[in-house]
Structure formats: structure tokens, C-alpha cells
Motif scaffolding. Structure first.
Motif, short mmCIF file in Angstrom:
data_model
loop_
_atom_site.label_atom_id
_atom_site.label_comp_id
_atom_site.label_asym_id
_atom_site.label_seq_id
_atom_site.Cartn_x
_atom_site.Cartn_y
_atom_site.Cartn_z
N ARG A 28 24.06 36.07 61.78
CA ARG A 28 22.95 35.92 60.21
C ARG A 28 22.41 34.33 60.27
N LEU A 29 22.78 33.34 60.42
CA LEU A 29 22.56 31.81 60.03
C LEU A 29 22.64 32.11 59.07
N ASP A 30 23.62 32.32 58.17
CA ASP A 30 23.02 32.32 56.36
C ASP A 30 24.77 31.82 55.90
N GLY A 31 25.96 31.66 57.20
CA GLY A 31 26.76 31.82 56.26
C GLY A 31 27.67 32.99 55.96
N THR A 32 27.45 34.22 56.55
CA THR A 32 28.57 35.53 56.25
C THR A 32 28.67 35.96 56.93
N SER A 33 29.97 36.27 57.42
CA SER A 33 31.06 37.42 57.87
C SER A 33 30.99 38.36 57.32
N ARG A 34 30.87 39.81 58.39
CA ARG A 34 31.77 41.01 57.86
C ARG A 34 33.08 41.40 58.26
N ASP A 35 33.15 40.47 58.53
CA ASP A 35 34.96 40.92 59.25
C ASP A 35 35.81 41.19 57.80
N SER A 36 37.05 40.91 57.77
CA SER A 36 37.73 41.53 56.82
C SER A 36 39.07 40.39 56.90
N GLY A 37 40.23 40.61 55.80
CA GLY A 37 41.75 40.19 56.02
C GLY A 37 41.42 38.41 56.34
N PHE A 38 40.69 37.76 55.69
CA PHE A 38 40.99 36.65 55.65
C PHE A 38 41.75 36.34 54.36
N PRO A 39 42.30 34.83 54.47
CA PRO A 39 42.95 34.06 53.19
C PRO A 39 42.50 34.03 52.33
N ILE A 40 42.26 33.70 50.82
CA ILE A 40 42.07 33.16 50.02
C ILE A 40 42.57 32.00 49.56
N THR A 376 36.92 16.16 49.42
CA THR A 376 37.97 15.58 49.72
C THR A 376 39.04 16.52 49.95
N GLY A 377 38.48 17.48 50.62
CA GLY A 377 39.87 18.75 51.04
C GLY A 377 40.09 19.90 50.77
N THR A 378 39.18 19.64 49.01
CA THR A 378 39.70 21.46 48.55
C THR A 378 39.27 22.59 48.27
N LEU A 379 39.85 23.79 48.99
CA LEU A 379 39.47 24.99 48.99
C LEU A 379 39.44 25.28 48.11
N ARG A 380 37.63 26.47 47.31
CA ARG A 380 37.76 27.45 46.24
C ARG A 380 37.51 28.38 46.82
N THR A 381 37.74 29.78 46.23
CA THR A 381 37.92 31.04 47.03
C THR A 381 36.98 31.12 45.52
N VAL A 382 36.40 31.94 45.89
CA VAL A 382 35.05 31.88 43.92
C VAL A 382 34.74 33.53 43.83
N LYS A 383 34.57 34.64 42.99
CA LYS A 383 34.38 35.87 43.17
C LYS A 383 33.25 35.44 42.56
N PRO A 384 31.79 36.18 42.53
CA PRO A 384 30.55 35.72 42.15
C PRO A 384 30.51 36.58 40.56
N GLY A 385 30.27 36.64 39.93
CA GLY A 385 30.23 37.46 39.09
C GLY A 385 29.48 36.49 37.87
N LYS A 386 29.11 37.07 36.21
CA LYS A 386 28.72 36.58 35.42
C LYS A 386 29.41 35.39 34.71
N ALA A 387 30.45 35.30 34.92
CA ALA A 387 31.18 34.05 34.59
C ALA A 387 31.71 33.39 36.08
N TYR A 388 32.16 31.72 35.97
CA TYR A 388 33.13 31.57 36.85
C TYR A 388 34.60 31.73 37.55
N GLN A 389 34.85 32.54 37.95
CA GLN A 389 36.44 32.92 38.65
C GLN A 389 36.72 32.90 39.87
#
Length: 432
Positions: A28-40, A376-389
Motif C-alpha cells: 500500500r506504499l505506506d509501511g503497513t503489513s496485514r500479515d501476522s506472526g512477526f517478531p518484536i 546505529t541498528g537499534t530496533l525498537r518495537t512500540v505499541k502506539p498509545g497515550k504514553a510511550y510503550q
């Protein structure tokens, strides 16, 4: 016909089928995937790591069992297209696309920064050839080339089949930017579309997928470098091709190249692509240089909508290079300097900000999670919400400037030396 329809559904990202990642920022040219099972996290999730020749900042693309990526090999002056086996990372073939002197670039660019695209039958690439030709000699003759500027080169768009065999190659026009070249092709219906905003007579061109024949051409205003990949979506009851660049934000009909609407400014140069929210019905633009603006745009206008169709605007949290993402009701973005922000996508309220260090890779998301990868190669997986998680933080062990590709539970990340595969291919989607 049935097989072709099946491939088309894969390319368009039907929720009933596993998704390929066929071009810049995915189906969709927007960075989103609808698949599942991705590592965090990368920890314990590196399936393979494949060393790549040369260098480049282009993202990988994925089609079923194959991964395609481009690179520039300085020693041989070759720009190459590679095909890797998805299961092992083994190089299946390498095809030389262009041989040309290595062009000057910005220190944060590369000579292979344009992400390829595929329609499931062909792979399309874009490079710059700065070999002198009659056309470039004429264009550069009598021109005073200022300090830090560069002579005009030639854009080269090519198509290869899935065995690496060249199908066609065309040179749609000239290009000049002291920052170097970065114009990723995108596939739409029967067309390959390439944006060539530059310091000169900028243009967007649509080429026939089958033979490279030019189908339409847009002459761009203002003659200023920008590097945005267009977003093509059905928005407001019509198909729109939207991009920022050359001192404006514009929407065109991707079938004809006809201008639908335009916003003047809000700044001079842009890199990041726009994104769209189905939930809010708004487009989101970030840029750029020399001024910094973030706009939420109502996409239902006609003509010049500068004074009527900006829903909200801010100068905070703006990125120049990394493209943002929409996840649910949240709009997330990270600046080049590494300050991440999460906005309420509807009204522009800032929900949180977080220092993440320098970023140039664009954001990606899946399963309600957003992936940030800093330089530098740091991968962060973030849950969007009212506070940084932050759900996880891990190290990839290499510098990263390329944006990730997500498909069937796997994340493919191009480092400065290697292509890294995280996760196992999801049996749930692979079996469909």
C-alpha cells in the motif's frame, strides 16, 4: 487468467492472502503489513544473515520465495540487481544493470538508494548514469555549476525478468542534485511511475511495464530537488497519486497524469512519503528543508486548496528523511535527529515524544505495533498509545539506513553490510 488474478490479489494486499512486499513501503506504499506472526525483537530471531556486495540504502522487496535488492559496487562501477532465496539468503543471481562512474552524493546517501519494484513477473530498477552524452553535454554547456553543485546525469529505468534477464531499459530524462539520486519506481496497473524532481526541469514519468514506452509525463513546477515516492490510493471516491516536492504538495490522476489539486509550499525540499488514514480520512505530509512543517490534509479538493484543505498543522516532530506511519488512530513519526512523536491522528495533539537517536529508515507496522530502526541498528518495537510503550529493544549489529520489508511474519532489514532476515515464515500465511 486465474493465475494472473491470484498474483494481482497478492500485490494489492488482499486481507485473505499473505502479502508480498513488492515495492517501496510495501503493497500500500505506506509501511503497513496485514500479515501476522512477526517478531518484536532481533534477539534469538535472526533466521539468516547474507553479506551483500557493494553498498546501498535501497530497501529489499519480497515476492513469494524471492527477495530482490540493488547495490552499487564502486570497484567495478556497476549498479547491480540481486535475487536472494527467501529461505536461506543465498544469492540466486546477480545482474549488472548500469555501468557508470560513481556519482557524487550526500554523505547520508548512496549510489543505490532507489528501492526496486515488481509486478510478480518483472523487476524494475532506477539508477543515475552520469556518463557524458550528447544530451548531458548540451544541457551542461554554458551552465555555471556552483560550488557543491553537480552536472546533469541521465535517469535509467530498467526491467528484468525473474531469472535476471534484461527485458528493457529506457532513459526518460536528465537529473541533477548535489545530494545524489533516489527515485524509487512504483507499479500501478499497467504502469511503472518514477518521480524525478531535481535541480532543473523536474518531471514524473509513467512507463509501460511491458516495454518501457512512455505513457504520460508531468512537467513539475519550481525546479527544486526532492525525493518523494508517490502514494497511490483510492481516496475520496477517486484514485489519487499524492506527493510532496519542488515547493508544493500535489495530487494527480495516476492513469493520466492530470493535476487534481495542489497546496503551495509549505517548504522547499522533501524526502518522506505521505501516508493516509482510512479512520480520519486525512493525508499526512512531513517536510523538510529549510522550514519544517507537518500537515494533515483533506484530500477531496480541486485546484489550489492551500487555504481550504489543511485540517491541522504543526512545526513539532517533523521529519525530513524518515517516512511516518498511521496505526489505528495514531500518527507516528521520528525526526532525522531521532526524536519520536506519537500524535492523535484526528486533531494533531501530541501524545508522547521520546528520544531514539538518529534515524533515516522509515517506520513500518504490523499487528498494531510500529517498528523503529535507528542509524546505529537499534530496533525498537512500540505499541502506539497515550504514553510511550516499548515492547522490545534489540541490536542488529550493523548500521541501518534502509527501511525494512515485512512479509508473512518475517522482517527483512538491510544493514550497511548484510541483509538480515528476522523471524520464521508464518505457516498460517505461507499455507494459503
Amino acid at each position: 487468467m486465474i493465475l494472473r488474478s491470484f498474483f494481482l490479489l497478492l500485490a494489492l494486499g488482499s486481507p485473505l492472502l499473505a502479502e508480498n512486499w513488492p515495492q517501496w513501503r510495501g503493497p500500500r506504499l505506506d509501511g503497513t503489513s496485514r500479515d501476522s506472526g512477526f517478531p518484536i525483537s532481533a534477539e534469538g530471531q535472526v533466521t539468516w544473515k547474507a553479506e551483500l556486495p557493494g553498498s546501498g540504502h535501497a530497501s529489499p522487496i519480497v515476492w513469494q520465495d524471492r527477495i530482490f535488492i540493488v547495490s552499487a559496487v564502486a570497484e567495478t562501477e556497476q549498479r547491480v540487481l540481486l535475487c536472494l532465496d527467501r529461505a536461506t539468503g543465498k544469492t540466486l543471481w546477480q545482474s549488472n544493470v548500469v555501468k557508470a562512474p560513481i556519482e557524487s552524493i550526500h554523505r547520508l546517501n548512496s549510489q543505490a538508494s532507489s528501492t526496486p519494484a515488481t509486478d510478480g513477473e518483472r523487476v524494475f530498477t532506477a539508477f543515475l548514469d552520469n556518463t557524458e552524452t550528447d544530451a548531458t553535454r548540451l544541457a551542461n554547456s554554458g551552465r555555471v555549476i556552483g560550488k557543491g553543485e553537480v552536472p546533469k546525469g541521465t535517469v535509467v529505468i530498467s526491467a528484468h525478468d525473474f531469472s535476471g534477464k534484461p527485458i528493457w531499459q529506457v532513459r526518460p530524462g536528465l537529473f541533477s542534485s548535489k545530494h545524489g539520486f533516489c527515485s524509487s519506481p512504483v507499479v500501478f496497473e499497467d504502469k511503472v511511475i518514477v518521480n524525478c524532481d531535481h535541480d532543473g526541469d523536474g518531471y514524473i514519468v509513467a512507463l509501460a511495464k511491458t516495454d518501457g514506452k512512455e505513457l504520460w509525463r508531468i512537467e513539475r513546477p519550481n525546479h527544486t530537488r526532492s525525493y518523494c515516492v508517490p502514494l497511490i490510493r483510492d481516496i475520496g471516491g477517486r484514485t489519487q497519486m499524492v506527493l510532496s516536492g519542488t515547493m508544493c504538495v500535489t495530487s494527480y490522476d495516476p492513469r493520466t497524469g492530470k493535476l487534481l489539486w495542489i497546496i503551495d509550499g509549505p517548504t522547499e525540499q522533501f524526502v518522506a512519503s505521505l501516508v493516509f488514514s482510512d479512520q480520519t480520512g486525512l493525508l499526512y505530509m512531513t517536510g523538510g528543508f529549510p522550514e519544517h512543517h507537518l500537515l494533515a490534509i483533506k484530500p477531496d479538493g480541486s485546484g489550489n486548496v492551500t487555504n481550504t484543505h489543511i485540517a491541522w498543522r504543526t512545526n513539532k516532530g517533523v521529519s525530513y528523511v524518515p517516512s511516518p506511519i498511521v496505526e489505528g488512530g495514531h500518527f507516528l513519526i521520528v525526526s532525522d535527529s531521532g526524536i519520536g512523536h506519537c500524535f492523535d491522528a484526528k486533531n494533531g495533539d501530541i501524545l508522547w515524544e521520546e528520544r531514539l537517536r538518529e534515524h533515516h529508515a522509515s517506520l513500518a507496522s504490523a499487528e498494531g505495533r510500529v517498528y523503529f530502526i535507528n542509524d546505529t541498528g537499534t530496533l525498537r518495537t512500540v505499541k502506539p498509545g497515550k504514553a510511550y510503550q516499548a515492547l522490545a529493544e534489540s541490536e542488529l549489529g550493523e548500521k541501518v539506513f534502509a527501511s525494512p520489508a515485512l512479509s508473512e511474519g518475517q522482517i527483512f532489514i538491510r544493514g550497511d553490510k548484510s541483509l538480515i532476515c528476522l523471524g520464521k515464515r508464518s505457516a498460517q500465511t505461507a499455507a494459503r
